[in-house]
Design a protein around this motif. Structure first.
Motif, mmCIF file in Angstrom:
data_model
loop_
_atom_site.group_PDB
_atom_site.id
_atom_site.type_symbol
_atom_site.label_atom_id
_atom_site.label_comp_id
_atom_site.label_asym_id
_atom_site.label_seq_id
_atom_site.Cartn_x
_atom_site.Cartn_y
_atom_site.Cartn_z
ATOM 1 N N UNK A 13 8.054 -0.623 31.724
ATOM 2 C CA UNK A 13 8.346 0.716 32.251
ATOM 3 C C UNK A 13 9.843 0.881 32.525
ATOM 4 N N UNK A 14 10.471 -0.171 33.010
ATOM 5 C CA UNK A 14 11.917 -0.127 33.259
ATOM 6 C C UNK A 14 12.662 0.121 31.952
ATOM 7 N N UNK A 15 12.294 -0.617 30.924
ATOM 8 C CA UNK A 15 12.975 -0.513 29.630
ATOM 9 C C UNK A 15 12.750 0.860 28.985
ATOM 10 N N UNK A 16 11.575 1.428 29.175
ATOM 11 C CA UNK A 16 11.225 2.698 28.528
ATOM 12 C C UNK A 16 11.777 3.918 29.267
ATOM 13 N N UNK A 17 12.107 3.782 30.540
ATOM 14 C CA UNK A 17 12.494 4.935 31.357
ATOM 15 C C UNK A 17 13.904 5.415 31.034
ATOM 16 N N UNK A 18 14.171 6.685 31.373
ATOM 17 C CA UNK A 18 15.539 7.189 31.273
ATOM 18 C C UNK A 18 16.051 7.558 32.667
ATOM 19 N N UNK A 19 17.251 8.069 32.724
ATOM 20 C CA UNK A 19 17.929 8.251 34.014
ATOM 21 C C UNK A 19 17.299 9.304 34.909
ATOM 22 N N UNK A 20 16.418 10.148 34.365
ATOM 23 C CA UNK A 20 15.778 11.180 35.198
ATOM 24 C C UNK A 20 14.338 10.814 35.560
ATOM 25 N N UNK A 21 13.946 9.591 35.274
ATOM 26 C CA UNK A 21 12.557 9.181 35.480
ATOM 27 C C UNK A 21 12.284 8.514 36.819
ATOM 28 N N UNK A 22 13.165 8.726 37.794
ATOM 29 C CA UNK A 22 12.870 8.251 39.142
ATOM 30 C C UNK A 22 12.698 9.443 40.079
ATOM 31 N N UNK A 23 11.960 9.221 41.149
ATOM 32 C CA UNK A 23 11.751 10.248 42.172
ATOM 33 C C UNK A 23 11.925 9.604 43.543
ATOM 34 N N UNK A 24 12.100 10.436 44.548
ATOM 35 C CA UNK A 24 12.290 9.934 45.914
ATOM 36 C C UNK A 24 11.084 10.316 46.764
#
Length: 300
Positions: free
Chosen positions: A210-221
């Motif tokens: 999941x880390x490798x596949x994610x992009x810079x907008x794929x996190x939330x708070x």
């Protein structure tokens, strides 16, 4: 000219710290980072005194290089952990969740280097005043619990406030990022997310993927409703969290639910688990050894 204060102070090759990620940063990761020339850090949160002792000894079996223990100062067993740190002659600690002021005489008498993780320049100034050796300023781009200020602004503000070494943390996962932070005046950097995508990191393969596949907008708070903002990868669990928040679920119930999600990720459940990750996740495209990661980040 490279600032060698932190490498000379700590006796490390690279001015790169591995972030202390609860439930992740054990002897396997910390020992690998220290062996390869960075500063490996054991996360003590959630450990008993004897479990921490075992982790410290396990790192020492892996490497003779310097390492650190991260101490969350509001832990109920903080004093017991401090006793183990002193007994085991740990050379360096990083701290969070409070001020180490009351512990400083004890720690300094034991010859321990103290480096707090902080969210603002005003706190950096207080930490310098109580005798801390350096500070790690952690920006809002980071994974896990975060503050409000971006790393670039925070580093500059801290450099204006203190003369002790400033370590930049948050959003750093490339050589350009490391170079930029050091050019801005930081003595070194702390990286967390990129070490999640390492061979030695003790998380599930599904989490790493999941880390490798994610992009810079794929996190939330998450956690703003109960004043504990937490940056994680977006997934089914986070969708459910925001639905609960919109339905005005009580803060304590939201917190309990997120705590359960941390336990879910330990089983490799990447849909229902809380996967810590910073915005730098979009800069990480492969799983590498810790040694390769350090060499990719810094030209020594």
């Amino acid at each position: 000219m490279k600032d060698k204060r932190i490498t000379e102070l700590l006796g490390i090759k690279f001015p790169i710290f591995q972030g202390a990620m609860t439930g992740v940063s054990d002897h396997r990761l910390a020992g690998a980072v220290s062996s390869a020339g960075g500063l490996g850090i054991i996360a003590s949160s959630g450990l008993s005194a004897e479990e921490l002792r075992a982790e410290i000894r396990a790192v020492r079996r892996m490497t003779s290089q310097p390492f650190a223990v991260n101490l969350m100062l509001m832990l109920k067993n903080c004093q017991e952990l401090v006793e183990v740190i002193i007994e085991e002659k740990v050379p360096i600690i990083t701290t969070g969740a409070g001020s180490p002021k009351k512990l400083m005489p004890l720690l300094k008498a034991a010859g321990i280097i103290v480096i707090p993780v902080i969210p603002s320049a005003s706190i950096a100034k207080k930490m310098a005043a109580v005798g801390c050796d350096a500070v790690i300023v952690e920006g809002a781009e980071s994974g896990g619990h975060i503050g409000k200020v971006s790393t670039l602004v925070l580093v500059q503000a801290a450099l204006q406030a203190v003369t002790i070494p400033v370590i930049a943390a948050g959003g750093i996962a490339t050589r350009a990022g490391v170079t930029g932070m050091i050019a801005s005046g930081a003595a070194g950097v702390q990286c967390g997310t990129i070490f999640l995508a390492s061979d030695e990191c003790p998380i599930s393969d599904s989490y790493k993927q999941k880390i490798v596949e994610a992009n810079e907008v794929d996190t939330v708070v998450l956690g703003t409703a109960y004043n504990r903002p937490l940056r994680v990868l977006a997934n089914y669990m986070t969708e459910q969290y925001f639905e609960r928040e919109e339905n005005n679920e009580l803060p304590e119930e939201l917190k309990s639910w997120v705590d359960q999600a941390f336990r879910a990720i330990e089983t490799g459940d990447s849909d229902n688990g809380a996967m810590l990750a910073g915005q730098s996740v979009g800069l990480i495209h492969e799983i590498m050894s810790v040694e390769s990661i350090l060499n990719s980040l810094y030209d020594n």
